[in-house]
Motif scaffolding. Structure first.
Motif, PDB file in Angstrom:
ATOM      1  N   ALA A  31       5.154 -10.064  44.037  1.00  0.00           N
ATOM      2  CA  ALA A  31       3.974 -10.493  44.791  1.00  0.00           C
ATOM      3  C   ALA A  31       4.123 -11.979  45.118  1.00  0.00           C
ATOM      4  CB  ALA A  31       2.721 -10.254  43.968  1.00  0.00           C
ATOM      5  N   LYS A  36      -5.411  -8.542  45.594  1.00  0.00           N
ATOM      6  CA  LYS A  36      -5.653  -7.127  45.301  1.00  0.00           C
ATOM      7  C   LYS A  36      -4.769  -6.272  46.202  1.00  0.00           C
ATOM      8  CE  LYS A  36      -9.348  -3.709  45.240  1.00  0.00           C
ATOM      9  NZ  LYS A  36     -10.776  -3.463  45.520  1.00  0.00           N
ATOM     10  N   LYS A  78       5.194  -0.501  40.405  1.00  0.00           N
ATOM     11  CA  LYS A  78       4.493  -1.095  39.266  1.00  0.00           C
ATOM     12  C   LYS A  78       3.069  -1.514  39.591  1.00  0.00           C
ATOM     13  CE  LYS A  78       8.312  -2.624  36.451  1.00  0.00           C
ATOM     14  NZ  LYS A  78       7.896  -2.339  35.095  1.00  0.00           N
ATOM     15  N   ALA A  79       2.722  -1.622  40.868  1.00  0.00           N
ATOM     16  CA  ALA A  79       1.368  -2.019  41.256  1.00  0.00           C
ATOM     17  C   ALA A  79       0.799  -0.959  42.191  1.00  0.00           C
ATOM     18  CB  ALA A  79       1.389  -3.375  41.945  1.00  0.00           C
ATOM     19  N   SER A  84      -5.167  -5.506  40.766  1.00  0.00           N
ATOM     20  CA  SER A  84      -5.105  -6.952  40.969  1.00  0.00           C
ATOM     21  C   SER A  84      -3.748  -7.426  40.484  1.00  0.00           C
ATOM     22  CB  SER A  84      -6.206  -7.655  40.180  1.00  0.00           C
ATOM     23  OG  SER A  84      -7.461  -7.340  40.731  1.00  0.00           O
ATOM     24  N   VAL A  85      -3.117  -8.295  41.255  1.00  0.00           N
ATOM     25  CA  VAL A  85      -1.803  -8.811  40.877  1.00  0.00           C
ATOM     26  C   VAL A  85      -1.828 -10.333  40.915  1.00  0.00           C
ATOM     27  CG1 VAL A  85      -0.507  -6.783  41.646  1.00  0.00           C
ATOM     28  CG2 VAL A  85      -0.941  -8.643  43.261  1.00  0.00           C
ATOM     29  N   ASN A  86      -0.942 -10.918  40.141  1.00  0.00           N
ATOM     30  CA  ASN A  86      -0.767 -12.369  40.128  1.00  0.00           C
ATOM     31  C   ASN A  86       0.512 -12.725  40.889  1.00  0.00           C
ATOM     32  OD1 ASN A  86      -3.040 -13.080  38.460  1.00  0.00           O
ATOM     33  ND2 ASN A  86      -1.917 -12.183  36.752  1.00  0.00           N
ATOM     34  N   ASP A  89       4.195 -11.272  40.132  1.00  0.00           N
ATOM     35  CA  ASP A  89       4.171  -9.977  39.460  1.00  0.00           C
ATOM     36  C   ASP A  89       5.118  -9.020  40.197  1.00  0.00           C
ATOM     37  OD1 ASP A  89       2.303 -10.786  37.610  1.00  0.00           O
ATOM     38  OD2 ASP A  89       0.674  -9.510  38.372  1.00  0.00           O
ATOM     39  N   LEU A  91       6.005  -5.812  41.976  1.00  0.00           N
ATOM     40  CA  LEU A  91       5.278  -4.762  42.679  1.00  0.00           C
ATOM     41  C   LEU A  91       6.076  -3.459  42.698  1.00  0.00           C
ATOM     42  CD1 LEU A  91       4.085  -6.782  45.812  1.00  0.00           C
ATOM     43  CD2 LEU A  91       2.761  -6.265  43.745  1.00  0.00           C
TER      44      LEU A  91
END
Length: 95
Positions: A31, A36, A78-79, A84-86, A89, A91
């Protein structure tokens, strides 16, 4: 960035070590921003090309298309949509 204090109480800053690859021969799509996940455009088993849009992340009311930096086959997502991701992170993992 990591900080260490020497015996003379001097602060030294060093770059944090790079994260180890997920597995040999795999590439991770990260990310680029916190936000989101509003859509994932690929499924496990799909083949993607460099530059292909693989997900969309909403941040500050803007939709950001996330493109693959690599050619490869999707081995793990993974997402999921709604997550919500940082920043940075993982994906999607390509093999």
């Amino acid at each position: 960035e990591l900080e260490a204090v020497t015996e003379n109480n001097e602060t030294i800053k060093a770059a944090a070590p790079a994260a180890a690859p997920v597995s040999s021969g795999s590439n991770s799509i990260l990310a680029p921003i916190a936000g989101k996940v509003i859509d994932v455009k690929v499924n496990v088993g799909d083949t993607v090309k460099k530059g292909q849009t693989v997900a969309i992340i909403e941040a500050m009311k803007l939709e950001n298309e996330i493109q693959s930096q690599f050619d490869g086959k999707v081995v793990e997502i993974k997402a999921n949509k709604g997550a919500s991701v940082n920043n940075k992170d993982v994906l999607i993992v390509l093999g």
